[in-house]
Write a protein that holds these residues in place. Structure first.
Motif, mmCIF file in Angstrom:
data_model
loop_
_atom_site.group_PDB
_atom_site.id
_atom_site.type_symbol
_atom_site.label_atom_id
_atom_site.label_comp_id
_atom_site.label_asym_id
_atom_site.label_seq_id
_atom_site.Cartn_x
_atom_site.Cartn_y
_atom_site.Cartn_z
ATOM 1 N N ALA A 390 0.394 -1.108 0.099
ATOM 2 C CA ALA A 390 -0.307 0.136 -0.308
ATOM 3 C C ALA A 390 0.930 0.507 0.339
ATOM 4 C CB ALA A 390 -0.982 0.660 1.041
ATOM 5 N N ASN A 391 0.483 1.919 -0.724
ATOM 6 C CA ASN A 391 1.389 4.018 -0.589
ATOM 7 C C ASN A 391 2.918 3.399 -1.220
ATOM 8 O OD1 ASN A 391 -0.674 5.212 0.914
ATOM 9 N ND2 ASN A 391 -0.513 3.478 2.838
ATOM 10 N N GLY A 392 2.279 3.168 -2.619
ATOM 11 C CA GLY A 392 4.113 3.033 -3.256
ATOM 12 C C GLY A 392 3.796 2.126 -3.629
ATOM 13 N N ALA A 393 4.566 2.048 -4.852
ATOM 14 C CA ALA A 393 5.214 0.746 -5.334
ATOM 15 C C ALA A 393 6.567 0.210 -6.019
ATOM 16 C CB ALA A 393 5.767 1.623 -7.127
ATOM 17 N N ASP A 394 6.462 -1.332 -5.597
ATOM 18 C CA ASP A 394 7.922 -2.166 -6.182
ATOM 19 C C ASP A 394 9.139 -1.925 -6.123
ATOM 20 O OD1 ASP A 394 8.786 -4.485 -4.736
ATOM 21 O OD2 ASP A 394 7.388 -5.940 -5.414
ATOM 22 N N PRO A 395 9.547 -1.444 -5.499
ATOM 23 C CA PRO A 395 10.470 -1.117 -6.832
ATOM 24 C C PRO A 395 11.729 -2.272 -6.505
ATOM 25 C CG PRO A 395 11.713 -1.326 -4.044
ATOM 26 C CD PRO A 395 9.942 -1.229 -4.405
ATOM 27 N N VAL A 396 11.258 -3.500 -6.556
ATOM 28 C CA VAL A 396 12.480 -4.657 -6.763
ATOM 29 C C VAL A 396 10.945 -4.697 -8.582
ATOM 30 C CG1 VAL A 396 13.281 -7.449 -7.400
ATOM 31 C CG2 VAL A 396 12.079 -5.638 -4.975
ATOM 32 N N LEU A 397 9.918 -5.075 -8.842
ATOM 33 C CA LEU A 397 9.433 -5.059 -9.816
ATOM 34 C C LEU A 397 9.311 -4.204 -10.849
ATOM 35 C CD1 LEU A 397 7.002 -5.884 -11.093
ATOM 36 C CD2 LEU A 397 5.619 -4.329 -10.300
ATOM 37 N N ILE A 398 9.165 -2.119 -10.391
ATOM 38 C CA ILE A 398 10.236 -1.516 -11.212
ATOM 39 C C ILE A 398 11.439 -2.110 -12.162
ATOM 40 C CG2 ILE A 398 11.113 0.866 -11.633
ATOM 41 C CD1 ILE A 398 8.048 0.884 -10.947
ATOM 42 N N SER A 399 12.223 -2.826 -11.023
ATOM 43 C CA SER A 399 13.483 -3.094 -11.963
ATOM 44 C C SER A 399 13.943 -3.910 -12.653
ATOM 45 C CB SER A 399 14.866 -3.518 -10.865
ATOM 46 O OG SER A 399 15.859 -3.583 -11.035
ATOM 47 N N TRP A 400 12.663 -5.008 -12.278
ATOM 48 C CA TRP A 400 12.576 -5.818 -13.384
ATOM 49 C C TRP A 400 12.038 -5.668 -14.563
ATOM 50 C CZ3 TRP A 400 14.800 -10.541 -14.099
ATOM 51 C CH2 TRP A 400 15.656 -11.024 -13.004
ATOM 52 N N LEU A 401 10.975 -4.689 -14.718
ATOM 53 C CA LEU A 401 9.396 -4.172 -15.884
ATOM 54 C C LEU A 401 10.979 -3.068 -16.840
ATOM 55 C CD1 LEU A 401 6.741 -2.698 -14.234
ATOM 56 C CD2 LEU A 401 6.897 -4.888 -15.712
ATOM 57 N N GLU A 402 11.794 -2.226 -16.039
ATOM 58 C CA GLU A 402 12.617 -1.688 -17.280
ATOM 59 C C GLU A 402 13.713 -1.785 -17.369
ATOM 60 O OE1 GLU A 402 13.116 2.718 -15.297
ATOM 61 O OE2 GLU A 402 13.773 1.206 -14.032
ATOM 62 N N ASP A 454 3.589 7.168 -8.000
ATOM 63 C CA ASP A 454 3.837 6.192 -7.252
ATOM 64 C C ASP A 454 5.090 5.673 -6.726
ATOM 65 O OD1 ASP A 454 0.877 6.653 -8.497
ATOM 66 O OD2 ASP A 454 0.499 4.620 -9.328
ATOM 67 N N TYR A 455 5.785 5.552 -8.077
ATOM 68 C CA TYR A 455 7.418 5.139 -7.778
ATOM 69 C C TYR A 455 7.918 6.246 -7.536
ATOM 70 C CZ TYR A 455 11.624 2.804 -8.303
ATOM 71 O OH TYR A 455 13.250 2.854 -8.557
ATOM 72 N N LEU A 456 8.484 6.974 -8.201
ATOM 73 C CA LEU A 456 9.314 7.862 -7.748
ATOM 74 C C LEU A 456 9.027 8.911 -6.274
ATOM 75 C CD1 LEU A 456 11.142 9.806 -11.286
ATOM 76 C CD2 LEU A 456 11.498 7.503 -9.738
ATOM 77 N N TYR A 457 7.693 9.016 -6.610
ATOM 78 C CA TYR A 457 7.247 9.634 -5.664
ATOM 79 C C TYR A 457 7.167 9.219 -4.270
ATOM 80 C CZ TYR A 457 4.670 12.839 -1.830
ATOM 81 O OH TYR A 457 5.001 14.028 -1.054
ATOM 82 N N GLN A 458 6.195 8.093 -3.930
ATOM 83 C CA GLN A 458 5.910 8.130 -2.942
ATOM 84 C C GLN A 458 6.997 6.873 -2.623
ATOM 85 O OE1 GLN A 458 2.899 7.777 -1.409
ATOM 86 N NE2 GLN A 458 1.865 9.184 -2.915
#
Length: 539
Positions: A390-402, A454-458
């Motif tokens: 809740a309240n923000g993105a999963d940084p591990v997922l973002i890394s894989w997606l990018e 959702d990612y950079l800010y939260q």
């Protein structure tokens, strides 16, 4: 990959108080929806208009300053006048009854207005419908939440001392009604003795007023004054007075045969998005098909924070509320909904809860992202709902997606606040991609804004500034300057990596402003402009 052609050259902007979500240079208008939002926050006022604009639709919005501020009510009489004056300019209405009756979502919990005053305001729905009976009216109202904290920022003042006790009384008294367990009754009675009678009486009377107004709205839907009605279950748990009320509403629906016209499910801030897209689907004669898959085998069974049911049920309810239908096979779907779930338990990035329960061996992100890429390569539209926290993105997922996915090819992304908020937003966004008036640049701009928020800010900036705020004893103005200092380079870097050059066009990002609209770190307002031009033959 999304294969729709680009619309005309556009300058894309955030919402600035005008009726349009974006400036459209040479585009054609598909239709216009009137929106009375729950309050002035970006996710409740601006986001529905941005989603509609992706589909090629306009949105008529009241000025932001009329919508109140936190516990300060909006100017309801002025808003009602605006609705009457605007009625002939729109094709249908999406209306927050919390704003119409009380002056906003938070005021609906703290207002001392009489039932008669609220009832009189809500009766204006009939006048709106009578102005043009053929125009659909979609309305939504909250089932009043019970916050399990002693934070009174969005509650009555006494919540600072008695919030958790009132929550406990609500939880155990309702659980006793359901289970008959005498230990729950004893707990409820014990905690009730710790709450002053005048405070508990005031709280229960406030709930009763809100519940009676919801009953009135239901009767208006039965009589045809409201074409579609959503009761959104704001922050909740498995038991409580709000869950009891939800059960009563479900019984009204069942005994009246209103299942197709009235829904009750977890959510709040995203409902305007889902209903806006539902109305667009209605006008365009579409019922999008969604196939969902999860990052872990247990994904659909996980009960997320602040909600009272397994995630899989919330997914289906959000799809249905937006005008879509779930399907069981990906080949039958128009949109693939990829849902990133926690391994064991959903965390909360803002509160730092259960952080070690998310990235566990109970899910497989590499396989999940590989499946996303495979669907994209087959020409499927894929939208990502990240509800690991809740309240923000999963940084591990973002890394894989990018690393593995062409980000702008996604049909939607969201990772904000509760699971219901995230799902409702991303389902609406993906639905907009299917519209005949789809605009690619608007879509990619909204993707960029969601990733930035959702990612950079939260996930990144908000926790950093929160720690800095506590250390420096900073003011809201100090925090806003610090958020600006940290966000701008991160946004430019994200834009350069994924959005700066697309299909023979160069783009430039201008971050016009970054604001904390409610003078707190919970939400941010990002105003950006994206300009695009064709690359010359040498470039």
């Amino acid at each position: 990959m999304i294969d729709e052609t680009d619309g005309p050259d556009l300058t894309v902007k955030g919402i600035d108080g005008n009726s349009n979500a974006f400036e459209d240079k040479g585009g054609c208008r598909m239709g216009r929806i009137g929106l009375l939002p729950a309050d002035a926050r970006p996710v409740t006022r601006d986001l529905p208009a941005q989603v509609a604009a992706v589909a090629g639709w306009e949105t008529a919005l009241p000025p932001r300053e009329w919508l109140g501020f936190l516990k300060t009510s909006g100017d309801v009489e002025r808003l009602l006048d605006w609705m009457r004056e605007t009625a002939h300019q729109v094709d249908g209405w999406v209306i927050s009854c919390d704003m119409m009756g009380y002056g906003g979502l938070v005021p609906s919990r703290v207002s001392t207005l009489s039932e008669e005053t609220v009832w009189r305001r809500l009766t204006k729905l009939k006048e709106i419908k009578m102005q043009d009976p053929e125009k659909p009216v979609y309305a939504f109202s909250s089932v009043m939440r019970i916050s399990n904290s002693n934070i009174n920022e969005e509650e009555k003042e006494y919540w600072a001392d008695y919030g958790q006790k009132i929550w406990a009384y609500s939880f155990y008294s309702h659980r006793y009604e359901i289970t008959g367990d005498l230990s729950d009754r004893m707990r409820a009675e014990a905690v009730r003795r710790q709450i002053p009678e005048r405070i508990l009486h005031d709280y229960l009377e406030t709930r009763l007023r809100h519940f009676r107004m919801n009953r009135y709205l239901f009767e208006m839907a039965k009589q045809g004054w409201i074409d579609f009605l959503v009761f959104s279950q704001d922050d909740t748990s498995e038991y409580g007075l709000n869950v009891r009320e939800q059960g009563q509403i479900r019984e009204w629906i069942r005994t009246s045969g209103m299942e197709r016209r009235v829904l009750v499910y977890p959510g709040a801030d995203e409902v305007a998005c889902t209903l806006t897209m539902r109305m667009i689907h209605r006008f365009e004669g579409r019922c999008p098909k969604f196939f969902s898959f999860y990052s872990g085998e247990r994904g659909s069974l996980i009960r997320t924070m602040y909600e009272d049911r397994p995630l899989g049920e919330t997914v289906q309810e959000q799809i249905g509320a937006s005008g879509g239908i779930p399907v069981h096979h990906p080949e039958d779907a128009e949109v693939i909904l990829a849902i990133n779930t926690p391994g064991k338990k959903q965390g909360d990035r803002a509160l730092g809860l259960y952080m070690d329960q998310v990235d566990t061996r109970d899910r497989d992100l590499p396989a999940f992202v590989k499946q996303i890429r495979q669907y994209l390569e087959k020409g499927k539209r894929v939208a990502v709902a990240d509800v690991a926290y809740a309240n923000g993105a999963d940084p591990v997922l973002i890394s894989w997606l990018e690393e593995a996915v062409d980000i702008p090819s996604l049909a939607g992304f969201a990772a904000w606040n509760t699971a219901g908020n995230t799902l409702g937003n991303v389902v609406a966004h993906a639905g907009a991609v299917l519209a005949p008036g789809f605009h690619r640049l608007r879509h990619e701009t909204l993707l960029f804004l969601r990733l930035s928020d959702d990612y950079l800010y939260q996930t990144v900036v908000r926790p950093e500034v929160k720690a800095w705020e506590e250390k420096q004893r900073a003011t809201p103005e100090d925090c806003q300057r610090e958020v600006n200092r940290r966000m701008r380079p991160l946004m430019q870097e994200l834009f350069s990596r994924h959005f700066a050059k697309r299909e023979g066009r160069l783009r430039r990002l201008k971050v016009s402003s970054i604001q904390l609209p409610w003078r707190r770190l919970f939400e941010v307002c990002l105003d950006v402009e994206i300009e695009t031009e064709k690359v010359n033959e040498k470039g």
